[in-house]
Design a protein around this motif. Structure first.
Motif, PDB file in Angstrom:
ATOM      1  N   SER A  36     -16.364  17.936  93.799  1.00 17.41           N
ATOM      2  CA  SER A  36     -16.914  16.947  94.730  1.00 17.41           C
ATOM      3  C   SER A  36     -15.804  16.238  95.500  1.00 17.41           C
ATOM      4  CB  SER A  36     -17.770  15.932  93.965  1.00 17.41           C
ATOM      5  OG  SER A  36     -17.012  15.307  92.932  1.00 17.41           O
ATOM      6  N   HIS A  37     -14.585  16.191  94.961  1.00 18.73           N
ATOM      7  CA  HIS A  37     -13.440  15.599  95.661  1.00 18.73           C
ATOM      8  C   HIS A  37     -13.131  16.340  96.958  1.00 18.73           C
ATOM      9  CE1 HIS A  37     -12.023  12.548  92.898  1.00 18.73           C
ATOM     10  NE2 HIS A  37     -12.162  13.381  91.890  1.00 18.73           N
ATOM     11  N   GLU A  38     -13.494  17.612  97.022  1.00 24.08           N
ATOM     12  CA  GLU A  38     -13.124  18.434  98.166  1.00 24.08           C
ATOM     13  C   GLU A  38     -14.128  18.343  99.313  1.00 24.08           C
ATOM     14  OE1 GLU A  38     -12.623  22.396  96.727  1.00 24.08           O
ATOM     15  OE2 GLU A  38     -11.682  21.738  94.874  1.00 24.08           O
ATOM     16  N   ILE A  39     -15.272  17.687  99.102  1.00 26.25           N
ATOM     17  CA  ILE A  39     -16.345  17.694 100.095  1.00 26.25           C
ATOM     18  C   ILE A  39     -16.160  16.543 101.078  1.00 26.25           C
ATOM     19  CG2 ILE A  39     -18.829  17.574 100.443  1.00 26.25           C
ATOM     20  CD1 ILE A  39     -19.195  18.657  97.639  1.00 26.25           C
ATOM     21  N   LYS A  40     -16.223  16.862 102.352  1.00 23.07           N
ATOM     22  CA  LYS A  40     -16.154  15.837 103.391  1.00 23.07           C
ATOM     23  C   LYS A  40     -17.539  15.284 103.698  1.00 23.07           C
ATOM     24  CE  LYS A  40     -14.583  14.900 108.111  1.00 23.07           C
ATOM     25  NZ  LYS A  40     -13.929  15.452 109.317  1.00 23.07           N
ATOM     26  N   ASP A  41     -18.500  16.164 103.998  1.00 24.88           N
ATOM     27  CA  ASP A  41     -19.859  15.709 104.270  1.00 24.88           C
ATOM     28  C   ASP A  41     -20.850  16.824 103.960  1.00 24.88           C
ATOM     29  OD1 ASP A  41     -19.798  17.399 106.603  1.00 24.88           O
ATOM     30  OD2 ASP A  41     -18.815  15.772 107.687  1.00 24.88           O
ATOM     31  N   VAL A  42     -22.129  16.440 103.893  1.00 27.05           N
ATOM     32  CA  VAL A  42     -23.219  17.368 103.581  1.00 27.05           C
ATOM     33  C   VAL A  42     -24.332  17.141 104.600  1.00 27.05           C
ATOM     34  CG1 VAL A  42     -24.993  18.019 101.922  1.00 27.05           C
ATOM     35  CG2 VAL A  42     -22.691  17.461 101.118  1.00 27.05           C
ATOM     36  N   GLU A  43     -24.846  18.220 105.151  1.00 25.83           N
ATOM     37  CA  GLU A  43     -25.939  18.143 106.114  1.00 25.83           C
ATOM     38  C   GLU A  43     -27.159  18.845 105.528  1.00 25.83           C
ATOM     39  OE1 GLU A  43     -26.514  18.605 110.936  1.00 25.83           O
ATOM     40  OE2 GLU A  43     -25.035  19.823 109.891  1.00 25.83           O
ATOM     41  N   GLY A  52      -7.430   3.641  95.056  1.00 23.19           N
ATOM     42  CA  GLY A  52      -8.661   3.806  94.301  1.00 23.19           C
ATOM     43  C   GLY A  52      -8.662   4.992  93.359  1.00 23.19           C
ATOM     44  N   LYS A  53      -7.576   5.732  93.294  1.00 20.44           N
ATOM     45  CA  LYS A  53      -7.531   6.918  92.446  1.00 20.44           C
ATOM     46  C   LYS A  53      -7.297   6.512  90.988  1.00 20.44           C
ATOM     47  CE  LYS A  53      -6.000  10.088  96.071  1.00 20.44           C
ATOM     48  NZ  LYS A  53      -7.303  10.765  96.100  1.00 20.44           N
ATOM     49  N   GLY A  54      -7.679   7.413  90.093  1.00 16.96           N
ATOM     50  CA  GLY A  54      -7.489   7.179  88.672  1.00 16.96           C
ATOM     51  C   GLY A  54      -8.513   6.246  88.047  1.00 16.96           C
ATOM     52  N   ALA A  55      -9.573   5.918  88.758  1.00 13.83           N
ATOM     53  CA  ALA A  55     -10.572   4.983  88.245  1.00 13.83           C
ATOM     54  C   ALA A  55     -11.521   5.695  87.283  1.00 13.83           C
ATOM     55  CB  ALA A  55     -11.358   4.365  89.394  1.00 13.83           C
ATOM     56  N   TRP A  56     -12.091   4.907  86.361  1.00 16.85           N
ATOM     57  CA  TRP A  56     -13.152   5.400  85.492  1.00 16.85           C
ATOM     58  C   TRP A  56     -14.463   5.388  86.273  1.00 16.85           C
ATOM     59  CZ3 TRP A  56     -12.635   7.275  80.549  1.00 16.85           C
ATOM     60  CH2 TRP A  56     -11.416   7.028  79.912  1.00 16.85           C
ATOM     61  N   ARG A  78      -0.808  12.593  89.469  1.00 13.76           N
ATOM     62  CA  ARG A  78      -0.687  12.250  90.877  1.00 13.76           C
ATOM     63  C   ARG A  78      -1.779  12.948  91.689  1.00 13.76           C
ATOM     64  NH1 ARG A  78       4.690  13.438  94.623  1.00 13.76           N
ATOM     65  NH2 ARG A  78       4.011  12.223  96.465  1.00 13.76           N
ATOM     66  N   HIS A  79      -2.335  12.227  92.639  1.00 12.02           N
ATOM     67  CA  HIS A  79      -3.408  12.732  93.496  1.00 12.02           C
ATOM     68  C   HIS A  79      -4.635  13.163  92.691  1.00 12.02           C
ATOM     69  CE1 HIS A  79      -0.540  12.519  96.713  1.00 12.02           C
ATOM     70  NE2 HIS A  79       0.210  13.508  96.245  1.00 12.02           N
ATOM     71  N   ARG A 123     -10.639  20.097  85.092  1.00 11.10           N
ATOM     72  CA  ARG A 123     -10.244  20.711  86.360  1.00 11.10           C
ATOM     73  C   ARG A 123      -8.821  20.271  86.711  1.00 11.10           C
ATOM     74  NH1 ARG A 123     -13.263  22.495  90.769  1.00 11.10           N
ATOM     75  NH2 ARG A 123     -15.112  21.754  89.685  1.00 11.10           N
ATOM     76  N   TYR A 124      -7.970  21.253  87.013  1.00 14.82           N
ATOM     77  CA  TYR A 124      -6.602  20.954  87.444  1.00 14.82           C
ATOM     78  C   TYR A 124      -6.391  21.564  88.821  1.00 14.82           C
ATOM     79  CZ  TYR A 124      -1.559  20.848  87.911  1.00 14.82           C
ATOM     80  OH  TYR A 124      -0.295  20.636  88.385  1.00 14.82           O
ATOM     81  N   SER A 125      -5.886  20.754  89.747  1.00 16.56           N
ATOM     82  CA  SER A 125      -5.674  21.212  91.118  1.00 16.56           C
ATOM     83  C   SER A 125      -4.242  20.939  91.538  1.00 16.56           C
ATOM     84  CB  SER A 125      -6.634  20.493  92.079  1.00 16.56           C
ATOM     85  OG  SER A 125      -7.974  20.724  91.713  1.00 16.56           O
ATOM     86  N   PHE A 126      -3.650  21.925  92.173  1.00 20.49           N
ATOM     87  CA  PHE A 126      -2.318  21.768  92.750  1.00 20.49           C
ATOM     88  C   PHE A 126      -2.395  22.115  94.228  1.00 20.49           C
ATOM     89  CE2 PHE A 126       1.611  23.934  94.114  1.00 20.49           C
ATOM     90  CZ  PHE A 126       2.489  22.873  94.013  1.00 20.49           C
TER      91      PHE A 126
END
Length: 759
Positions: A120-127, A642-646, A682-683, A735-738
């Motif tokens: 869901s982090h990768e999604i910009k918008d949904v139509e 705002g990153k790293g929040a629960w 990070r990120h 999930r791990y992303s680089f």
């Protein structure tokens, strides 16, 4: 719905499909509005209303980036919280329209497990488009287009995720792992992926009761009788399913932007079922009643006990899908061209051992199926008269071969071939008229040549042609802060190719199944009204369905055997739906509530020997009420970005007892779930998410189907058609992303998804 009682007889196999390029939403309608945040105070509680959702013509566009939905987990988790969508028994649906087709960055999604592989982090918008236009296949009832964030700069992007789901009430464990790699350099994108799925089901039990009513023509001595005498058979027993299958999915592709206005690409996907075995154990008491009065008193005498064990081995189940595209602009003309090739092969070996007090049987059958599709789609667009004109053509050529052999002497082998060639042309025109809003008008023409041939039963051969027009009209406008649209479209639903077969297949001694080559296409007239004001959205719909396609059961003989087949309803179905969605933001709390009702009008005069007239009226009109309450709490964090929040979630899905098609769902279904999520590194490169679903174990359905002379009931039906046999489960996702914002820019549209689904 009848097939729910039979679907566990075969091992599950996955279907791989393909997808369409999503055009970027029009920012000119309300570009500034997306950055405006309106606030109002209610009892000293600050309610922020971000304009994250707005009407875009007749579609509903929702921004995901920067909202709590961006932290929902996978794309599936995010879509469940998007206005205009909801989940029902774990399945994503567009409100009032059912299951949609999906597009991700211009590619039509054919394997829905792909949505689980997108964060869901990768999604910009949904139509969300609830009434698709003429450019879409006439079977398309709804469309969801997902646009992801773009990577800046060159380099590699890698995402590795794993998901483990364990059922708490039965032994159903699902595990999958996915690796995605993307390399971007200047105008070239190269991407690939590998997915491994493993599903193990130790035991899944239901209870099934079937009553079949007859009028006999002779007495027990074989002498003819003057008047028909009613009698009945009852099957009452349990089913127990065990299953194991492993599969892999491989994909590789490239996208090359030749020049600023020209790009080409190609993608290849391969699916392989490594292991697919299933064991279906059924224990049945067979009883008979010889008098109408005894039926009323439920006085049946036991005549047999049947223990049936069916072992299914799915071998050589694989598919290949290739797509190539060109997207370009020449002057005022835009060109979008796609071509698809799809091929599947599958062999299913079924061995059934039956132990009976009357006669033991051993039945072995072998089914071999090959599918091939070649499809192409061309769309041309250009400005015209202060509006935009779209027109084009779509061609699809399908060949399906199926061989069925069985050692039961009472059932014949078959060797059939289906060919279906579809030729379609479409045109759409949309124009903004000042003070009158946005008008869109389109029409789609389809010509279909269909042939069915059985080399072993030439009497079943069939050839026919169809010519149909599918018009489309929509109007969208804005009055102050209220945005709204009205649309009308004619759609269709074609039977699956398997449902067009003529041969009879053996399930057990008392249940046989077949298809119906004479099935007509279902025709649907759809009217939709959508409106949005601030954080509230309203959706109203009317659906008129002619020649509805549903499964049906018939008495096959006078010894209790029934035949499952498919029919076109001779009466139309009228359906009304009304849904409201609320999605405000209250501090750290972001709720998304959907409330609605859906009602159909359908009734039949059916054969029933118990009635003095031989007929009985059966109505299917009980409304369905739905209440979905999703609550997300994004806890404060010291990080400025705002990153790293629960993130904590408490979600509830409630559905009432109702009628759905020709089936009655007899109980209320409730799924209460909770989730906790935290990102690290990070990120937010590493994300962990834990979900507990169906906490009180209330997500199941008890179903009754009344067909006049046959009544079937089944308890505790869950989601076996979605490979999920118990929603009470614990799911852990890592999930791990680089450098993973480099989602492929692939713009291939797929040209034959609706045909692939019918295979």
């Amino acid at each position: 719905m009848i097939q729910l009682a039979l679907s566990m007889l075969a091992a599950t196999s996955s279907i791989v499909c393909q997808a369409e390029k999503m055009e970027a939403p029009s920012d000119s309608l309300s570009a500034a509005q997306d950055s405006i945040y309106k606030s109002l105070t209610l009892q000293e509680v600050k309610v922020t209303v971000p304009s994250k959702t707005r009407m875009n013509g007749d579609a509903m566009l929702t921004r995901i980036v920067g909202t709590a939905v961006a932290n929902a987990g996978t794309a599936v988790d995010a879509l469940a919280k998007v206005p205009g969508m909801m989940t029902r028994n774990g399945e994503l649906q567009v409100i009032g329209k059912g299951t949609p087709i999906y597009y991700v960055n211009g590619r039509k999604v054919t394997d829905l497990t792909e949505l689980q592989r997108i964060s869901s982090h990768e999604i910009k918008d949904v139509e969300v488009i609830s009434t698709p236009g003429a450019r879409y296949d006439a079977q398309t009832s709804a469309v969801v287009r997902i646009r992801t964030l773009r990577k800046q700069g060159d380099g590699f992007g890698i995402t590795l995720d794993t998901r483990d789901a364990k059922a708490l009430s039965c032994t159903n464990n699902q595990w999958n792992s996915n690796l995605r790699v993307n390399y971007h350099h200047r105008s070239l994108d190269v991407f690939g992926g590998f997915t491994y799925d493993q599903n193990y089901l130790g035991r899944y039990a239901t209870r099934v009761t079937q009553n079949t009513f007859y009028k006999q023509r002779s007495d027990e001595a074989g002498n003819a009788v003057g008047n028909y005498l009613p009698f009945a058979y009852r099957q009452d027993g349990t089913t127990d399913l065990s299953q194991r299958y492993n599969s892999v999915n491989l994909q590789v592709g490239a996208d090359w932007q030749i020049a600023e206005k020209h790009s080409v690409g190609m993608k290849v996907e391969h699916y392989e079922n490594l292991k697919g075995v299933g064991d279906f154990l059924m224990t049945n008491d067979i009883s008979k009643c010889d008098a109408l009065g005894n039926m009323a008193k439920n006085d049946y005498r036991l005549i047999d006990r049947l223990l049936s064990n069916t072992h299914t081995d799915t071998d050589h189940s694989r598919s290949w899908l290739a797509n190539a595209y060109y997207l370009g602009k020449w002057g005022k003309w835009e060109i979008d061209w796609n071509v698809d090739y799809y091929q599947t092969n599958e062999g299913v070996d079924t061995y059934t051992s039956e132990v009976s007090e009357i006669e033991n049987r051993e039945v072995n059958s072998l089914t071999s199926t090959e599918n091939r599709l070649i499809a192409t789609k061309l769309v041309l667009s250009r400005p015209l008269g202060r509006g935009k004109l779209n027109f084009g053509t779509e061609l699809a050529f399908v060949n399906r071969k199926s061989d069925y052999s069985i050692n039961a002497t009472s059932i014949s082998d078959s060797r059939n071939e289906v060919e279906e060639n579809t030729y379609a042309a479409f045109v759409e025109y949309g124009k903004m008229i000042p003070r009158w809003g946005m008008w869109s008008l389109g029409v789609r023409y389809e010509h279909v040549d269909f042939s069915y041939e059985d080399a072993l039963a030439s009497s079943a051969n069939l050839s026919r042609r169809h010519d149909h027009l599918y018009p489309y009209l929509s109007w969208a406008t804005r009055i102050g802060e209220v945005q709204g649209s009205v649309s009308y479209a004619v759609k269709t639903r074609r039977p699956n190719y398997r449902n067009l077969r003529s041969n009879i297949e053996y399930n057990n001694r008392f249940t046989l199944s077949t298809g119906n080559p004479t099935l007509a296409n279902e025709t649907r007239h759809e009217v939709g009204v959508n409106a949005r004001w601030r954080f509230m959205a309203l959706s109203l719909g009317y659906l008129y369905t002619k020649d509805g396609i549903y499964d049906w059961m018939y008495p096959y003989d006078e010894e209790g055997t029934v035949l499952v087949s498919w029919v076109n309803f001779d009466k139309p179905i009228h359906q009304l739906s009304a849904f409201v969605n609320l999605s405000p933001v209250v501090g750290i709390w972001q709720p998304n509530y959907t409330l609605g009702v859906q009602k159909q009008w359908l009734s039949f005069s059916l054969d029933d020997p118990r009635s003095a007239t031989g007929k009985r009226e059966v109505s299917y009109g009980k409304p369905m009420m739905i209440c979905n309450l999703n609550n997300a709490f994004r806890l404060p964090t010291k990080n400025e970005d705002g990153k790293g929040a629960w993130q904590l979630e408490l979600n509830s899905e409630l559905m009432s007892a109702c009628h759905f098609g020709n089936a009655e769902i007899k109980n209320w279904s409730w799924n209460l779930s909770c989730a906790i999520q935290k990102s690290f590194l990070r990120h937010d490169a590493l994300t962990l998410r834990l979900v507990v679903s169906d906490i009180f174990h209330k997500t199941y359905n008890n179903v009754a189907i009344d067909l006049g002379n046959h009544i079937l009931t089944q308890t505790h039906i869950l989601g076996q058609e979605r490979n999920c046999y118990d929603f009470q489960r614990l799911t852990l996702t890592a999930r791990y992303s680089f450098n993973a914002m480099g989602k492929t820019r692939y713009k291939g549209k797929g040209a034959g998804k609706s045909f692939i689904e019918r295979m």
